[in-house]
Design an enzyme around this catalytic site. Structure first.
Site, PDB file in Angstrom:
ATOM      1  N   ARG A   1       0.844  -1.211   0.000  1.00 43.35           N
ATOM      2  CA  ARG A   1       0.000   0.000   0.000  1.00 43.35           C
ATOM      3  C   ARG A   1       0.875   1.256   0.000  1.00 43.35           C
ATOM      4  NH1 ARG A   1      -3.952  -0.496   4.941  1.00 43.35           N
ATOM      5  NH2 ARG A   1      -4.828   1.414   4.099  1.00 43.35           N
TER       6      ARG A   1
ATOM      7  N   ASN B   1      -7.803   9.279   6.550  1.00 40.12           N
ATOM      8  CA  ASN B   1      -6.855   8.762   5.555  1.00 40.12           C
ATOM      9  C   ASN B   1      -5.432   8.777   6.097  1.00 40.12           C
ATOM     10  OD1 ASN B   1      -9.105   8.577   3.947  1.00 40.12           O
ATOM     11  ND2 ASN B   1      -8.713  10.498   2.849  1.00 40.12           N
TER      12      ASN B   1
ATOM     13  N   ASP C   1      -2.777   8.525   3.964  1.00 37.45           N
ATOM     14  CA  ASP C   1      -1.964   8.633   2.739  1.00 37.45           C
ATOM     15  C   ASP C   1      -1.168   9.931   2.624  1.00 37.45           C
ATOM     16  OD1 ASP C   1      -5.100   9.080   0.939  1.00 37.45           O
ATOM     17  OD2 ASP C   1      -3.862  10.618   1.912  1.00 37.45           O
TER      18      ASP C   1
ATOM     19  N   HIS D   1      -6.313   8.374  12.119  1.00 39.97           N
ATOM     20  CA  HIS D   1      -5.908   6.958  12.038  1.00 39.97           C
ATOM     21  C   HIS D   1      -4.444   6.792  11.689  1.00 39.97           C
ATOM     22  CE1 HIS D   1     -10.417   5.901  11.239  1.00 39.97           C
ATOM     23  NE2 HIS D   1     -10.165   6.195  12.495  1.00 39.97           N
TER      24      HIS D   1
ATOM     25  N   ALA E   1     -15.457  14.129  -4.935  1.00 37.77           N
ATOM     26  CA  ALA E   1     -14.746  15.206  -4.227  1.00 37.77           C
ATOM     27  C   ALA E   1     -13.984  16.097  -5.198  1.00 37.77           C
ATOM     28  CB  ALA E   1     -13.773  14.590  -3.218  1.00 37.77           C
TER      29      ALA E   1
HETATM   30  C1  BV8 Z   1     -11.798   2.559  18.673  1.00 33.20           C
HETATM   31  C2  BV8 Z   1      -6.143   2.720   9.447  1.00 33.20           C
HETATM   32  C3  BV8 Z   1     -12.029   2.094  21.010  1.00 33.20           C
HETATM   33  C4  BV8 Z   1      -5.558   1.373   9.158  1.00 33.20           C
HETATM   34  C5  BV8 Z   1      -8.534   2.342   9.870  1.00 33.20           C
HETATM   35  C6  BV8 Z   1     -18.951   1.779  17.984  1.00 33.20           C
HETATM   36  C7  BV8 Z   1     -19.873   1.029  17.277  1.00 33.20           C
HETATM   37  C8  BV8 Z   1     -19.467  -0.034  16.472  1.00 33.20           C
HETATM   38  C9  BV8 Z   1     -18.113  -0.374  16.385  1.00 33.20           C
HETATM   39  C10 BV8 Z   1     -17.226   0.369  17.098  1.00 33.20           C
HETATM   40  C11 BV8 Z   1     -17.615   1.435  17.897  1.00 33.20           C
HETATM   41  N1  BV8 Z   1     -16.489   1.980  18.460  1.00 33.20           N
HETATM   42  C12 BV8 Z   1     -15.419   1.286  18.057  1.00 33.20           C
HETATM   43  C13 BV8 Z   1     -15.837   0.293  17.222  1.00 33.20           C
HETATM   44  C14 BV8 Z   1     -14.971  -0.662  16.565  1.00 33.20           C
HETATM   45  C15 BV8 Z   1     -14.390  -0.093  15.273  1.00 33.20           C
HETATM   46  C16 BV8 Z   1     -15.451   0.212  14.254  1.00 33.20           C
HETATM   47  O1  BV8 Z   1     -15.914   1.349  14.132  1.00 33.20           O
HETATM   48  N2  BV8 Z   1     -15.777  -0.799  13.488  1.00 33.20           N
HETATM   49  C17 BV8 Z   1     -16.726  -0.622  12.394  1.00 33.20           C
HETATM   50  C18 BV8 Z   1     -16.293  -1.547  11.249  1.00 33.20           C
HETATM   51  C19 BV8 Z   1     -18.111  -0.902  12.897  1.00 33.20           C
HETATM   52  N3  BV8 Z   1     -13.611   1.100  15.546  1.00 33.20           N
HETATM   53  C20 BV8 Z   1     -12.369   0.977  16.017  1.00 33.20           C
HETATM   54  O2  BV8 Z   1     -11.863  -0.104  16.280  1.00 33.20           O
HETATM   55  C21 BV8 Z   1     -11.594   2.251  16.257  1.00 33.20           C
HETATM   56  N4  BV8 Z   1     -11.055   2.216  17.596  1.00 33.20           N
HETATM   57  O3  BV8 Z   1     -12.876   3.051  18.573  1.00 33.20           O
HETATM   58  O4  BV8 Z   1     -11.186   2.202  19.890  1.00 33.20           O
HETATM   59  C22 BV8 Z   1     -12.871   0.833  20.876  1.00 33.20           C
HETATM   60  C23 BV8 Z   1     -12.321  -0.335  20.350  1.00 33.20           C
HETATM   61  C24 BV8 Z   1     -13.134  -1.492  20.231  1.00 33.20           C
HETATM   62  C25 BV8 Z   1     -14.474  -1.471  20.628  1.00 33.20           C
HETATM   63  C26 BV8 Z   1     -15.010  -0.283  21.142  1.00 33.20           C
HETATM   64  C27 BV8 Z   1     -14.198   0.859  21.279  1.00 33.20           C
HETATM   65  C28 BV8 Z   1     -10.396   2.333  15.316  1.00 33.20           C
HETATM   66  C29 BV8 Z   1     -10.853   2.421  13.892  1.00 33.20           C
HETATM   67  C30 BV8 Z   1      -9.652   2.748  12.985  1.00 33.20           C
HETATM   68  C31 BV8 Z   1      -9.364   1.587  12.073  1.00 33.20           C
HETATM   69  N5  BV8 Z   1      -8.308   1.969  11.111  1.00 33.20           N
HETATM   70  N6  BV8 Z   1      -7.567   2.748   9.034  1.00 33.20           N
HETATM   71  C32 BV8 Z   1      -5.445   1.097   7.672  1.00 33.20           C
HETATM   72  O5  BV8 Z   1      -5.875   1.934   6.851  1.00 33.20           O
HETATM   73  O6  BV8 Z   1      -4.890   0.036   7.339  1.00 33.20           O
HETATM   74  S1  BV8 Z   1     -10.133   2.354   9.339  1.00 33.20           S
HETATM   75  C33 BV8 Z   1     -10.156   2.612   7.665  1.00 33.20           C
HETATM   76  O7  BV8 Z   1     -11.410   2.172   7.199  1.00 33.20           O
HETATM   77  C34 BV8 Z   1     -10.110   4.072   7.264  1.00 33.20           C
HETATM   78  O8  BV8 Z   1      -9.219   4.801   8.039  1.00 33.20           O
HETATM   79  C35 BV8 Z   1     -11.524   4.533   7.413  1.00 33.20           C
HETATM   80  O9  BV8 Z   1     -11.772   4.944   8.721  1.00 33.20           O
HETATM   81  C36 BV8 Z   1     -12.288   3.268   7.135  1.00 33.20           C
HETATM   82  C37 BV8 Z   1     -12.859   3.277   5.725  1.00 33.20           C
HETATM   83  O10 BV8 Z   1     -13.912   4.149   5.774  1.00 33.20           O
HETATM   84  P1  BV8 Z   1     -14.045   5.317   4.697  1.00 33.20           P
HETATM   85  O11 BV8 Z   1     -12.857   6.209   4.771  1.00 33.20           O
HETATM   86  O12 BV8 Z   1     -15.370   5.902   4.899  1.00 33.20           O
HETATM   87  O13 BV8 Z   1     -13.941   4.593   3.304  1.00 33.20           O
HETATM   88  P2  BV8 Z   1     -14.990   3.605   2.643  1.00 33.20           P
HETATM   89  O14 BV8 Z   1     -14.251   2.814   1.627  1.00 33.20           O
HETATM   90  O15 BV8 Z   1     -15.775   2.909   3.713  1.00 33.20           O
HETATM   91  O16 BV8 Z   1     -16.029   4.583   1.895  1.00 33.20           O
HETATM   92  C38 BV8 Z   1     -15.571   5.353   0.810  1.00 33.20           C
HETATM   93  C39 BV8 Z   1     -16.617   6.417   0.558  1.00 33.20           C
HETATM   94  O17 BV8 Z   1     -16.134   7.263  -0.469  1.00 33.20           O
HETATM   95  C40 BV8 Z   1     -17.943   5.858   0.091  1.00 33.20           C
HETATM   96  O18 BV8 Z   1     -18.998   6.523   0.752  1.00 33.20           O
HETATM   97  C41 BV8 Z   1     -17.965   6.220  -1.411  1.00 33.20           C
HETATM   98  O19 BV8 Z   1     -19.288   6.486  -1.871  1.00 33.20           O
HETATM   99  C42 BV8 Z   1     -17.163   7.482  -1.411  1.00 33.20           C
HETATM  100  N7  BV8 Z   1     -16.527   7.829  -2.673  1.00 33.20           N
HETATM  101  C43 BV8 Z   1     -16.141   7.005  -3.687  1.00 33.20           C
HETATM  102  N8  BV8 Z   1     -15.561   7.748  -4.660  1.00 33.20           N
HETATM  103  C44 BV8 Z   1     -15.569   9.045  -4.241  1.00 33.20           C
HETATM  104  C45 BV8 Z   1     -16.178   9.100  -2.981  1.00 33.20           C
HETATM  105  N9  BV8 Z   1     -16.359  10.241  -2.289  1.00 33.20           N
HETATM  106  C46 BV8 Z   1     -15.921  11.383  -2.873  1.00 33.20           C
HETATM  107  N10 BV8 Z   1     -15.314  11.415  -4.084  1.00 33.20           N
HETATM  108  C47 BV8 Z   1     -15.127  10.283  -4.794  1.00 33.20           C
HETATM  109  N11 BV8 Z   1     -14.535  10.330  -5.995  1.00 33.20           N
END
Ligand code: BV8
Length: 251
Positions: free
Chosen positions: A74, A106, A108, A123, A234
């Site tokens: 990556r 992000n 990146d 992150h 975007a």
């Molecule tokens: C934490 C780094 C305490 C690593 C990443 C509450 C409820 C439920 C679950 C949880 C909660 N609290 C915590 C959790 C657990 C978990 C979580 O949220 N899980 C999810 C799956 C439910 N969260 C965590 O673990 C976080 N820690 O809260 O600690 C805790 C821990 C455990 C339990 C409770 C509390 C840490 C999360 C960080 C993880 N690390 N990245 C790496 O990259 O390798 S996450 C990674 O995925 C990204 O950083 C980003 O956050 C995520 C992806 O999401 P998006 O950026 O939104 O991207 P995605 O692909 O999903 O969507 C793209 C969008 O772009 C789409 O909408 C699309 O339509 C749009 N798009 C497409 N083209 C375009 C566009 N937009 C504009 N222009 C375009 N051209």
């Protein structure tokens, strides 16, 4: 004027009245820079791997060389990416407000490359490393043919990114919430609004009186919280929005 044009003008009006602005970005922000999002239909990066598994301590400890190589792959791909017009539009916007905070999921580094200044990396950053056991900062990777390389303390070295199940950097969380509580406008760009706690940020800002503008080609979990939804990429919408805002300011 089309609905989109009207909405764009309304959003530019929000910015014109604002003193404090937060912009929050996700993977969609970098899509037009050639970096696949996490949700895109299976692509080279994600179809082999389940990010939720690999981007975790358990995933790393289960197979350190695999996760290290995944990040190296990556990192190599991201290092050739350039900021797109969306990144540059956000950088153009920043100097026009008393308080401007860019909160990104992000890793990146493209916002910094585009010239944004007040960036909060929620992150982490794929170009930074740290020692797994004791979090020693690792400025440059040691000459070490082992994969992953080892810290001088003997621990494995890992990317300095936040994995699933890990707490976000305390300072980043503090800076983000301070900005969310006082912003007048929050732009939410290119995120599916799934990963917490960042996914909850628009609701925090709205609860403190901010007006929320979402920019995304499709509706998301955030859309119900947004006052205005600007449908589109975007790299297309942000430059138009910033031009409309600057035109109002100049008038
Ligand atoms: C934490 C780094 C305490 C690593 C990443 C509450 C409820 C439920 C679950 C949880 C909660 N609290 C915590 C959790 C657990 C978990 C979580 O949220 N899980 C999810 C799956 C439910 N969260 C965590 O673990 C976080 N820690 O809260 O600690 C805790 C821990 C455990 C339990 C409770 C509390 C840490 C999360 C960080 C993880 N690390 N990245 C790496 O990259 O390798 S996450 C990674 O995925 C990204 O950083 C980003 O956050 C995520 C992806 O999401 P998006 O950026 O939104 O991207 P995605 O692909 O999903 O969507 C793209 C969008 O772009 C789409 O909408 C699309 O339509 C749009 N798009 C497409 N083209 C375009 C566009 N937009 C504009 N222009 C375009 N051209």
């Amino acid at each position: 004027m089309s609905d989109t044009g009207r909405d764009l003008e309304r959003a530019a009006g929000f910015l014109q009245e604002a003193r404090s602005v937060v912009v929050s970005t996700g993977a969609g922000m970098s899509k037009e820079s050639g970096i696949p999002t996490f949700r895109d239909a299976p692509n080279a990066l994600w179809e082999k791997f389940d990010p939720a598994k690999l981007a975790s301590e358990e995933g790393f400890l289960a197979d350190p060389p695999l996760v290290w190589q995944w990040y190296e792959e990556r990192r190599r791909m991201i290092s050739t990416a350039e900021p797109n017009p969306g990144h540059r539009a956000i950088a153009r916007l920043e100097p026009h407000f008393e308080n401007f905070t860019l909160v990104t999921q992000n890793i990146d580094d493209l916002h910094r490359k585009a010239g944004s200044r007040n960036i909060v990396e929620m992150h982490g950053n794929i170009f930074r490393y740290k020692c797994f056991n004791l979090h020693h900062p690792i400025d440059t990777l040691p000459q070490d043919e082992r994969v992953p390389p080892r810290c001088r303390c003997g621990s494995l070295i890992r990317p300095d990114v936040v994995w699933f199940g890990e707490l976000l950097p305390e300072q980043a969380v503090e800076r983000a919430y301070t900005a969310l509580r006082k912003c007048d406008v929050m732009l939410v760009v290119g995120t599916s609004g799934v990963v917490y706690p960042v996914a909850g940020f628009p609701e925090v800002a709205r609860a403190h009186g901010a007006r929320i503008v979402e920019i995304n080609p499709e509706s998301t979990a955030i859309t119900r919280v947004a006052h205005i939804f600007l449908e589109g990429p975007a790299g297309g919408v942000l430059p138009e929005l910033v031009d409309a805002f600057l035109k109002r300011k100049a008038a």
